[in-house]
Motif scaffolding. Sequence first.
Motif, PDB file in Angstrom:
ATOM      1  N   VAL A 130      53.023  35.370  17.287  1.00  0.00           N
ATOM      2  CA  VAL A 130      53.041  33.913  17.353  1.00  0.00           C
ATOM      3  C   VAL A 130      54.500  33.468  17.270  1.00  0.00           C
ATOM      4  CG1 VAL A 130      52.316  31.798  16.169  1.00  0.00           C
ATOM      5  CG2 VAL A 130      50.770  33.762  16.282  1.00  0.00           C
ATOM      6  N   PRO A 131      54.939  32.577  18.151  1.00  0.00           N
ATOM      7  CA  PRO A 131      56.334  32.103  18.101  1.00  0.00           C
ATOM      8  C   PRO A 131      56.661  31.512  16.729  1.00  0.00           C
ATOM      9  CG  PRO A 131      55.245  31.329  20.091  1.00  0.00           C
ATOM     10  CD  PRO A 131      54.185  31.959  19.242  1.00  0.00           C
ATOM     11  N   GLN A 132      57.912  31.737  16.309  1.00  0.00           N
ATOM     12  CA  GLN A 132      58.305  31.316  14.960  1.00  0.00           C
ATOM     13  C   GLN A 132      58.214  29.804  14.774  1.00  0.00           C
ATOM     14  OE1 GLN A 132      62.077  33.071  13.959  1.00  0.00           O
ATOM     15  NE2 GLN A 132      61.175  35.108  13.720  1.00  0.00           N
ATOM     16  N   LEU A 133      58.485  29.040  15.795  1.00  0.00           N
ATOM     17  CA  LEU A 133      58.349  27.579  15.665  1.00  0.00           C
ATOM     18  C   LEU A 133      56.895  27.202  15.371  1.00  0.00           C
ATOM     19  CD1 LEU A 133      60.695  26.234  18.477  1.00  0.00           C
ATOM     20  CD2 LEU A 133      60.950  25.903  16.013  1.00  0.00           C
ATOM     21  N   GLU A 134      55.984  27.914  16.019  1.00  0.00           N
ATOM     22  CA  GLU A 134      54.562  27.653  15.792  1.00  0.00           C
ATOM     23  C   GLU A 134      54.163  28.080  14.377  1.00  0.00           C
ATOM     24  OE1 GLU A 134      50.366  28.779  17.994  1.00  0.00           O
ATOM     25  OE2 GLU A 134      52.221  28.928  19.123  1.00  0.00           O
ATOM     26  N   ILE A 135      54.707  29.215  13.917  1.00  0.00           N
ATOM     27  CA  ILE A 135      54.413  29.678  12.555  1.00  0.00           C
ATOM     28  C   ILE A 135      54.917  28.652  11.543  1.00  0.00           C
ATOM     29  CG2 ILE A 135      54.872  31.441  10.812  1.00  0.00           C
ATOM     30  CD1 ILE A 135      55.141  33.486  13.112  1.00  0.00           C
ATOM     31  N   SER A 136      56.116  28.134  11.777  1.00  0.00           N
ATOM     32  CA  SER A 136      56.654  27.148  10.831  1.00  0.00           C
ATOM     33  C   SER A 136      55.782  25.897  10.799  1.00  0.00           C
ATOM     34  CB  SER A 136      58.106  26.798  11.167  1.00  0.00           C
ATOM     35  OG  SER A 136      58.206  26.176  12.413  1.00  0.00           O
ATOM     36  N   GLU A 137      55.207  25.550  11.941  1.00  0.00           N
ATOM     37  CA  GLU A 137      54.294  24.407  11.995  1.00  0.00           C
ATOM     38  C   GLU A 137      52.996  24.719  11.239  1.00  0.00           C
ATOM     39  OE1 GLU A 137      51.908  22.017  15.455  1.00  0.00           O
ATOM     40  OE2 GLU A 137      53.849  22.850  15.951  1.00  0.00           O
ATOM     41  N   ILE A 138      52.476  25.929  11.424  1.00  0.00           N
ATOM     42  CA  ILE A 138      51.229  26.332  10.762  1.00  0.00           C
ATOM     43  C   ILE A 138      51.419  26.372   9.249  1.00  0.00           C
ATOM     44  CG2 ILE A 138      49.627  28.271  10.415  1.00  0.00           C
ATOM     45  CD1 ILE A 138      50.139  28.956  13.422  1.00  0.00           C
ATOM     46  N   ILE A 139      52.527  26.976   8.818  1.00  0.00           N
ATOM     47  CA  ILE A 139      52.764  27.164   7.385  1.00  0.00           C
ATOM     48  C   ILE A 139      53.293  25.883   6.729  1.00  0.00           C
ATOM     49  CG2 ILE A 139      54.073  28.528   5.681  1.00  0.00           C
ATOM     50  CD1 ILE A 139      51.886  30.113   7.144  1.00  0.00           C
ATOM     51  N   GLY A 140      54.012  25.083   7.511  1.00  0.00           N
ATOM     52  CA  GLY A 140      54.532  23.832   6.989  1.00  0.00           C
ATOM     53  C   GLY A 140      55.902  23.952   6.344  1.00  0.00           C
ATOM     54  N   ILE A 141      56.733  24.864   6.874  1.00  0.00           N
ATOM     55  CA  ILE A 141      58.112  24.970   6.391  1.00  0.00           C
ATOM     56  C   ILE A 141      59.050  24.892   7.594  1.00  0.00           C
ATOM     57  CG2 ILE A 141      57.516  26.301   4.330  1.00  0.00           C
ATOM     58  CD1 ILE A 141      58.485  28.818   5.747  1.00  0.00           C
ATOM     59  N   LYS A 142      60.331  24.607   7.322  1.00  0.00           N
ATOM     60  CA  LYS A 142      61.309  24.492   8.405  1.00  0.00           C
ATOM     61  C   LYS A 142      61.552  25.854   9.051  1.00  0.00           C
ATOM     62  CE  LYS A 142      63.733  20.523   6.639  1.00  0.00           C
ATOM     63  NZ  LYS A 142      64.989  19.958   6.188  1.00  0.00           N
ATOM     64  N   HIS A 143      61.923  25.805  10.323  1.00  0.00           N
ATOM     65  CA  HIS A 143      62.131  27.026  11.089  1.00  0.00           C
ATOM     66  C   HIS A 143      63.215  27.911  10.475  1.00  0.00           C
ATOM     67  CE1 HIS A 143      63.659  29.250  14.769  1.00  0.00           C
ATOM     68  NE2 HIS A 143      62.471  29.757  14.526  1.00  0.00           N
ATOM     69  N   GLU A 144      64.286  27.312   9.998  1.00  0.00           N
ATOM     70  CA  GLU A 144      65.375  28.094   9.413  1.00  0.00           C
ATOM     71  C   GLU A 144      64.896  28.823   8.150  1.00  0.00           C
ATOM     72  OE1 GLU A 144      65.707  24.783  10.181  1.00  0.00           O
ATOM     73  OE2 GLU A 144      66.714  25.170  12.081  1.00  0.00           O
ATOM     74  N   ALA A 145      64.133  28.135   7.350  1.00  0.00           N
ATOM     75  CA  ALA A 145      63.590  28.745   6.131  1.00  0.00           C
ATOM     76  C   ALA A 145      62.618  29.869   6.491  1.00  0.00           C
ATOM     77  CB  ALA A 145      62.882  27.701   5.280  1.00  0.00           C
ATOM     78  N   LEU A 146      61.872  29.669   7.559  1.00  0.00           N
ATOM     79  CA  LEU A 146      60.934  30.699   8.003  1.00  0.00           C
ATOM     80  C   LEU A 146      61.671  31.963   8.426  1.00  0.00           C
ATOM     81  CD1 LEU A 146      57.931  31.389   8.806  1.00  0.00           C
ATOM     82  CD2 LEU A 146      58.684  30.847  11.125  1.00  0.00           C
TER      83      LEU A 146
END
Length: 164
Positions: A130-146
């Motif tokens: 899963v693309p990291q931007l999508e993961i950050s959306e799913i988890i609810g954290i910023k992309h950089e933190a992810l």
Amino acid sequence: MGSKETTYQKIYEENCPKVMRLCLGYTAGNESLAKDLVQETFIKVWQNLEGFRNESGFGTWIYRICVNTCLAELRKERKKDRKLQIDGLQVSDSSENPADKEDMLNQLYTCINKLSSTNKAIILLELEGVPQLEISEIIGIKHEALRTRIYRIKQQLTKCVNNE
């Protein structure tokens, strides 16, 4: 077949294998429990399909439902574990397979299982591709933190798999 059924069938066919792999990760390879979680996930998808607001892609929405379903199962299992410890009972999992490949997979699942619930979700989605931007959306954290978390999780898993 009506529109809802057609849409659901398409969503199911496109996402079921991914959801199954994610559930297998959460259940440390317990296929029976993973199938139950997949079924529960797609029941929720069916029940909420008409309320889907197109604010994200179907895949993101389904992963979010799946992660929440798996986290709810983990919370339920933790409550059971506490009760078993109180009662003085021990639970053993003797479902190891002698095949090397499967042993390695089981070892990875064991290491993934040691992660926090959120880190487990992150790495399972990452392993799913899963693309990291999508993961950050799913988890609810910023992309950089992810990205930082993924790096740390990988280090943690490497140490665990190598028994360091």
